[in-house]
Design a protein around this motif. Structure first.
Motif, PDB file in Angstrom:
ATOM      1  N   UNK A   1       0.834  -1.172   0.000  1.00  0.00           N
ATOM      2  CA  UNK A   1       0.000   0.000   0.000  1.00  0.00           C
ATOM      3  C   UNK A   1       0.887   1.247   0.000  1.00  0.00           C
ATOM      4  N   UNK A   2       0.508   2.237  -0.768  1.00  0.00           N
ATOM      5  CA  UNK A   2       1.288   3.459  -0.931  1.00  0.00           C
ATOM      6  C   UNK A   2       1.099   4.384   0.268  1.00  0.00           C
ATOM      7  N   UNK A   3       2.229   4.838   0.862  1.00  0.00           N
ATOM      8  CA  UNK A   3       2.148   5.754   1.998  1.00  0.00           C
ATOM      9  C   UNK A   3       1.953   7.179   1.498  1.00  0.00           C
ATOM     10  N   UNK A   4       1.119   7.932   2.209  1.00  0.00           N
ATOM     11  CA  UNK A   4       0.905   9.328   1.860  1.00  0.00           C
ATOM     12  C   UNK A   4       1.972  10.188   2.518  1.00  0.00           C
ATOM     13  N   UNK A   5       2.492  11.150   1.779  1.00  0.00           N
ATOM     14  CA  UNK A   5       3.488  12.090   2.285  1.00  0.00           C
ATOM     15  C   UNK A   5       2.774  13.291   2.886  1.00  0.00           C
ATOM     16  N   UNK A   6       3.349  13.869   3.923  1.00  0.00           N
ATOM     17  CA  UNK A   6       2.767  15.045   4.555  1.00  0.00           C
ATOM     18  C   UNK A   6       3.881  15.994   4.969  1.00  0.00           C
ATOM     19  N   UNK A   7       3.577  17.284   4.943  1.00  0.00           N
ATOM     20  CA  UNK A   7       4.552  18.279   5.390  1.00  0.00           C
ATOM     21  C   UNK A   7       4.636  18.335   6.907  1.00  0.00           C
TER      22      UNK A   7
END
Length: 92
Positions: A1-7
């Motif tokens: 599953x693809x991890x979401x990037x966050x600032x």
């Protein structure tokens, strides 16, 4: 599953905001002053990002709605003042 990037790291932001309560001056200050305080001290990176986002998001959409209302009036005015020939030329 693809991890979401966050600032922003949510857990770090929570901790920073808790600590920030103790470092802030006790008088009531607005969000712009808080952002300036955060920039000066440079030790709350997630809170600084969150306040920058907070200050760039418009609080209402009334300005955009007003612009569209004016656009409708302007288009109506343009249609009534144009000759039929010009209106037909623009439609093609």
């Amino acid at each position: 599953m693809k991890e979401e990037q966050s600032d922003i790291d949510v857990n770090d932001l929570f901790v920073e905001l808790k600590f920030l309560q103790y470092f802030m001056p006790k008088e009531n200050i607005g969000p712009v002053e808080i952002l300036n305080f955060l920039k000066r001290h440079d030790c709350f990176p997630n809170a600084c990002i969150a306040y920058r986002v907070l200050l760039t998001i418009p609080m209402t959409v009334a300005l955009a709605e007003r612009s569209f209302s004016k656009l409708k009036l302007l288009k109506s005015y343009m249609r009534t003042t144009m000759t039929q020939q010009r209106l037909n030329d623009l439609a093609q």
